[in-house]
Design a protein around this motif. Structure first.
Motif, PDB file in Angstrom:
ATOM      1  N   ASN B 102      27.945  -6.568  54.760  1.00 23.53           N
ATOM      2  CA  ASN B 102      29.011  -7.147  55.366  1.00 23.53           C
ATOM      3  C   ASN B 102      30.326  -7.627  55.378  1.00 23.53           C
ATOM      4  O   ASN B 102      30.264  -8.940  55.532  1.00 23.53           O
ATOM      5  N   LYS B 103      30.740  -7.260  55.108  1.00 19.82           N
ATOM      6  CA  LYS B 103      32.496  -7.742  54.137  1.00 19.82           C
ATOM      7  C   LYS B 103      33.250  -7.362  54.981  1.00 19.82           C
ATOM      8  O   LYS B 103      33.943  -6.174  56.020  1.00 19.82           O
ATOM      9  N   LYS B 104      34.718  -8.541  55.024  1.00 23.34           N
ATOM     10  CA  LYS B 104      35.884  -8.649  55.789  1.00 23.34           C
ATOM     11  C   LYS B 104      37.277  -8.697  54.562  1.00 23.34           C
ATOM     12  O   LYS B 104      36.495  -9.132  54.033  1.00 23.34           O
ATOM     13  N   ALA B 105      38.409  -7.939  54.968  1.00 23.20           N
ATOM     14  CA  ALA B 105      39.168  -8.319  53.772  1.00 23.20           C
ATOM     15  C   ALA B 105      40.022  -9.160  55.161  1.00 23.20           C
ATOM     16  O   ALA B 105      40.350  -9.327  55.938  1.00 23.20           O
ATOM     17  N   VAL B 106      40.466 -10.236  54.389  1.00 22.88           N
ATOM     18  CA  VAL B 106      41.824 -10.981  54.431  1.00 22.88           C
ATOM     19  C   VAL B 106      42.933 -10.969  53.228  1.00 22.88           C
ATOM     20  O   VAL B 106      42.447 -10.631  52.064  1.00 22.88           O
ATOM     21  N   VAL B 107      43.995 -11.083  54.204  1.00 24.73           N
ATOM     22  CA  VAL B 107      44.864 -10.797  53.101  1.00 24.73           C
ATOM     23  C   VAL B 107      45.589 -12.585  52.856  1.00 24.73           C
ATOM     24  O   VAL B 107      46.121 -13.374  53.377  1.00 24.73           O
ATOM     25  N   CYS B 108      45.188 -12.887  51.555  1.00 28.08           N
ATOM     26  CA  CYS B 108      45.612 -14.912  51.764  1.00 28.08           C
ATOM     27  C   CYS B 108      46.861 -14.667  51.441  1.00 28.08           C
ATOM     28  O   CYS B 108      47.473 -14.838  50.321  1.00 28.08           O
ATOM     29  N   CYS B 109      47.632 -14.588  52.140  1.00 24.11           N
ATOM     30  CA  CYS B 109      49.559 -15.161  51.918  1.00 24.11           C
ATOM     31  C   CYS B 109      49.441 -15.016  53.971  1.00 24.11           C
ATOM     32  O   CYS B 109      49.276 -14.119  54.261  1.00 24.11           O
ATOM     33  N   THR B 110      50.314 -16.544  54.110  1.00 13.83           N
ATOM     34  CA  THR B 110      50.223 -16.706  55.511  1.00 13.83           C
ATOM     35  C   THR B 110      52.042 -16.301  56.202  1.00 13.83           C
ATOM     36  O   THR B 110      52.625 -16.631  56.572  1.00 13.83           O
ATOM     37  N   GLY B 111      52.216 -16.573  54.802  1.00 12.04           N
ATOM     38  CA  GLY B 111      53.707 -17.882  54.966  1.00 12.04           C
ATOM     39  C   GLY B 111      55.056 -16.022  54.777  1.00 12.04           C
ATOM     40  O   GLY B 111      54.085 -14.982  53.994  1.00 12.04           O
ATOM     41  N   ARG B 137      60.637 -15.511  47.655  1.00 15.71           N
ATOM     42  CA  ARG B 137      61.558 -16.608  47.396  1.00 15.71           C
ATOM     43  C   ARG B 137      59.865 -16.640  46.324  1.00 15.71           C
ATOM     44  O   ARG B 137      59.784 -17.464  45.052  1.00 15.71           O
ATOM     45  N   CYS B 138      59.091 -17.273  47.536  1.00 14.43           N
ATOM     46  CA  CYS B 138      57.437 -17.299  46.025  1.00 14.43           C
ATOM     47  C   CYS B 138      57.284 -15.799  45.658  1.00 14.43           C
ATOM     48  O   CYS B 138      57.392 -14.754  45.909  1.00 14.43           O
ATOM     49  N   PRO B 139      57.420 -16.011  44.323  1.00 14.03           N
ATOM     50  CA  PRO B 139      56.477 -14.918  43.707  1.00 14.03           C
ATOM     51  C   PRO B 139      55.088 -14.427  43.762  1.00 14.03           C
ATOM     52  O   PRO B 139      54.784 -13.428  43.381  1.00 14.03           O
ATOM     53  N   TYR B 140      54.224 -14.955  44.632  1.00 13.24           N
ATOM     54  CA  TYR B 140      53.265 -14.798  44.850  1.00 13.24           C
ATOM     55  C   TYR B 140      52.610 -13.625  46.251  1.00 13.24           C
ATOM     56  O   TYR B 140      51.806 -13.534  46.670  1.00 13.24           O
ATOM     57  N   GLY B 141      54.035 -14.215  46.806  1.00 19.99           N
ATOM     58  CA  GLY B 141      53.215 -13.653  48.550  1.00 19.99           C
ATOM     59  C   GLY B 141      53.685 -12.117  48.805  1.00 19.99           C
ATOM     60  O   GLY B 141      53.955 -11.259  48.080  1.00 19.99           O
ATOM     61  N   LEU B 180      39.360  -0.351  50.853  1.00 23.22           N
ATOM     62  CA  LEU B 180      40.216   0.505  50.361  1.00 23.22           C
ATOM     63  C   LEU B 180      41.556  -0.693  50.340  1.00 23.22           C
ATOM     64  O   LEU B 180      42.627  -0.030  49.112  1.00 23.22           O
ATOM     65  N   CYS B 181      41.875  -0.740  50.946  1.00 23.16           N
ATOM     66  CA  CYS B 181      43.359  -2.277  50.747  1.00 23.16           C
ATOM     67  C   CYS B 181      43.027  -3.142  49.841  1.00 23.16           C
ATOM     68  O   CYS B 181      44.234  -3.614  49.114  1.00 23.16           O
ATOM     69  N   VAL B 182      42.068  -3.212  48.908  1.00 21.40           N
ATOM     70  CA  VAL B 182      42.598  -4.291  48.305  1.00 21.40           C
ATOM     71  C   VAL B 182      42.237  -3.874  46.889  1.00 21.40           C
ATOM     72  O   VAL B 182      44.201  -4.428  46.290  1.00 21.40           O
ATOM     73  N   LYS B 183      42.291  -2.494  46.880  1.00 19.36           N
ATOM     74  CA  LYS B 183      43.355  -1.737  45.447  1.00 19.36           C
ATOM     75  C   LYS B 183      44.434  -1.263  45.330  1.00 19.36           C
ATOM     76  O   LYS B 183      45.378  -1.671  44.551  1.00 19.36           O
ATOM     77  N   GLU B 184      45.106  -1.466  46.220  1.00 17.64           N
ATOM     78  CA  GLU B 184      46.490  -1.156  46.845  1.00 17.64           C
ATOM     79  C   GLU B 184      47.418  -2.296  46.701  1.00 17.64           C
ATOM     80  O   GLU B 184      48.660  -1.687  46.077  1.00 17.64           O
ATOM     81  N   CYS B 185      47.123  -3.578  47.128  1.00 17.15           N
ATOM     82  CA  CYS B 185      48.142  -4.598  46.555  1.00 17.15           C
ATOM     83  C   CYS B 185      48.174  -4.313  45.546  1.00 17.15           C
ATOM     84  O   CYS B 185      47.340  -4.976  44.608  1.00 17.15           O
ATOM     85  N   PRO B 186      49.729  -4.704  44.580  1.00 19.41           N
ATOM     86  CA  PRO B 186      50.265  -4.499  43.567  1.00 19.41           C
ATOM     87  C   PRO B 186      50.135  -6.389  43.096  1.00 19.41           C
ATOM     88  O   PRO B 186      50.132  -6.673  41.991  1.00 19.41           O
ATOM     89  N   ASN B 187      50.162  -7.248  44.581  1.00 14.37           N
ATOM     90  CA  ASN B 187      49.543  -8.597  43.718  1.00 14.37           C
ATOM     91  C   ASN B 187      48.261  -9.260  43.842  1.00 14.37           C
ATOM     92  O   ASN B 187      47.651 -10.392  44.041  1.00 14.37           O
ATOM     93  N   ASN B 188      47.671  -8.411  44.736  1.00 13.50           N
ATOM     94  CA  ASN B 188      46.246  -8.753  44.396  1.00 13.50           C
ATOM     95  C   ASN B 188      45.883  -9.917  45.559  1.00 13.50           C
ATOM     96  O   ASN B 188      45.238 -11.261  45.369  1.00 13.50           O
ATOM     97  N   LEU B 189      46.631  -9.611  46.191  1.00 13.57           N
ATOM     98  CA  LEU B 189      46.442 -10.821  47.787  1.00 13.57           C
ATOM     99  C   LEU B 189      45.603 -10.543  48.492  1.00 13.57           C
ATOM    100  O   LEU B 189      44.437 -11.197  48.732  1.00 13.57           O
ATOM    101  N   ILE B 190      44.424  -9.030  48.499  1.00  9.67           N
ATOM    102  CA  ILE B 190      44.097  -9.065  50.239  1.00  9.67           C
ATOM    103  C   ILE B 190      41.970  -8.947  49.132  1.00  9.67           C
ATOM    104  O   ILE B 190      41.819  -8.800  47.421  1.00  9.67           O
ATOM    105  N   LYS B 191      41.473 -10.309  49.469  1.00 11.74           N
ATOM    106  CA  LYS B 191      39.834 -10.007  49.064  1.00 11.74           C
ATOM    107  C   LYS B 191      39.268  -9.858  49.876  1.00 11.74           C
ATOM    108  O   LYS B 191      39.156  -9.953  51.312  1.00 11.74           O
ATOM    109  N   LEU B 192      38.161  -8.841  49.178  1.00 12.73           N
ATOM    110  CA  LEU B 192      36.605  -9.016  50.575  1.00 12.73           C
ATOM    111  C   LEU B 192      36.091 -10.230  50.286  1.00 12.73           C
ATOM    112  O   LEU B 192      35.217 -11.174  49.346  1.00 12.73           O
TER     113      LEU B 192
END
Lengths: 191, 254
Positions: B102-111, B137-141, B180-192
């Motif tokens: 039972n997992k949830k996705a989170v986007v690891c960027c808040t800024g 400005r942030c290269p990871y966001g 599904l969204c985890v694979k989409e993010c080109p910055n690998n920001l979404i984690k389960l």
């Protein structure tokens, strides 16, 4: 010879099983998502079509016609095709694991597929001899594979295209199939 | 009439005898295939194809090669049926805990760092990421074009509405953890993450040479290690290589 060639071309493109006879639509939509699966499925269908056409045309020409019971062909064909596919699956499975992994898992899915049954019934209706039946089955199988490969290629491209959300997946596949059938209509003037 | 029955019966009988003979004559099937057969026996056998494999037997073959597949690419029909799940556990000799899946996705960027350039190409994160490098400005966001929101079958991801910033936010109520969204993010920001996790690190730089900090992003990690020092239960582990905190949720008392 030219007769056989014309049967082959008629079955492969002009009277294509999927796009002008509308047979075998379930694998056409079910297994056309990936190119590799489509090729395996097409090969399996061609193999089964060849085997079942051979056996059913032998039965039709040497049992059904002499006893004058051609009306029984559907039920006897189902019986024979189902058991033959069982035997083929058993043989591949026991003797060649690599081939089984490539084709075998598709065999139970097409045991009495309408395309396979359809080609044998078309052979019977047209009154083809055994050789002619084999050629028409080969043509139909290759035509089926061709359409499956075209469709899966298009669908792989469609996956990444910008398509309205409500049309994504099966709806756009149906429209693609319709356009593809329209394109194949162009072959009907050939003969 | 009797002739028809006789012919049909004899053809059926001939087929049956042929199958019987073939079954006896052919060499026995290999051990690996027998094992796979047993695994396939624990699967639903309806060949629905929802797992992405062509039929249950193909799934069983993949499962025989790699047991972890039941976690990474589970058969949903099995998970919902206690008896089938029990049989499969016994067969594969592993313990499957459906609740851990039972997992949830989170986007690891808040800024939402300030933009340093205009991007006017195709409005997807993937093309923006490939073509321009970065216009924030942030290269990871998070780029905020919502590639992830487009694939979400539950409409759980919103870009601007939820946060007021130009970043993706997952609604945990709606998210089913399909990934599904985890694979989409080109910055690998979404984690389960496990659904009951209390604490997640919501910044995702991957090099200590390029820490977001205050100058790049108002909400970026400063790399100050205050969280690491403050935790009394050793639930925060400092990943020295990447220079980011990691969490041991079993020790967390929150």
């Amino acid at each position: 010879m030219s007769n056989l060639l014309s049967i082959f071309i008629v079955m492969a493109v002009i009277n294509n099983l999927v796009l002008s006879k509308f047979l075998g639509l379930c694998p056409f939509f079910g297994v056309s998502k990936k190119l590799s699966n489509a090729i395996s499925m097409g090969a399996a269908v061609t193999l089964v079509m060849l085997i079942s056409s051979l056996s059913t045309s032998v039965i039709y020409n040497y049992i059904l016609i002499p006893f004058n019971i051609e009306f029984m062909n559907i039920i006897i064909y189902i019986l024979v095709i189902a058991s033959l596919v069982q035997i083929v699956e058993l043989t591949i499975r026991r003797t060649n694991i690599a081939l089984y992994n490539a084709l075998g898992i598709y065999l139970p899915l097409i045991t009495t597929n309408c395309a396979v049954l359809g080609i044998t019934l078309i052979n019977a209706r047209e009154g083809y001899s055994i050789i002619e039946s084999m050629v028409s089955a080969l043509g139909a199988g290759i035509g089926f594979t061709l359409v499956l490969i075209i469709m899966s290629g298009i669908r792989e491209k469609l996956e990444v295209s910008d398509c309205p959300k409500s049309m994504r997946g099966l709806p756009i596949a149906f429209i693609t199939a319709a356009l593809l059938a329209l394109a194949f209509l162009g072959f009907s003037g050939m003969m | 009439m009797i002739l028809v029955i006789a012919i049909l019966t004899s053809i059926g009988l001939a087929c049956a005898i042929l199958i019987f003979i073939m079954n006896k004559v052919l060499p026995a099937e290999s051990e690996a295939l027998k094992e796979t057969e047993k695994i396939a026996g624990c699967l639903p056998g309806i060949n629905c194809g929802a797992c992405g494999f062509p039929g249950c037997f193909a799934y069983a073959q993949a499962l025989a090669r790699d047991k972890d597949l039941i976690v990474t690419n589970p058969c949903m029909t099995v998970l919902q049926d206690k008896k089938m799940l029990g049989d499969l556990e016994k067969m594969l000799d592993i313990k499957i805990d459906p609740s851990s899946m039972n997992k949830k996705a989170v986007v690891c960027c808040t800024g939402d760092p300030e933009t340093i350039g205009n991007y006017s190409g195709i409005e997807t994160c993937k093309s923006a990421n490939k073509l321009t490098g970065r216009f924030k400005r942030c290269p990871y966001g998070c780029l905020g074009f919502g590639d992830c929101a487009k694939v979400c079958p539950q409409d759980a991801i919103q870009i601007y509405a939820a946060s007021g910033r130009n970043i993706a936010v997952v609604d945990p109520e709606k998210c089913t953890g399909c990934g599904l969204c985890v694979k989409e993010c080109p910055n690998n920001l979404i984690k389960l993450v496990p659904a009951d996790t209390k604490i997640v690190f919501l910044c995702s730089y991957d090099s200590i040479k390029n820490i977001p900090g205050r100058e790049k992003c108002f909400r970026g990690c400063l790399h100050c290690r205050k969280c690491y020092k403050a935790c009394e239960h050793d639930a925060i582990i400092w990943n020295k290589e990447k220079g980011i905190p990691e969490f041991d949720s079993s020790r967390c008392t929150l």
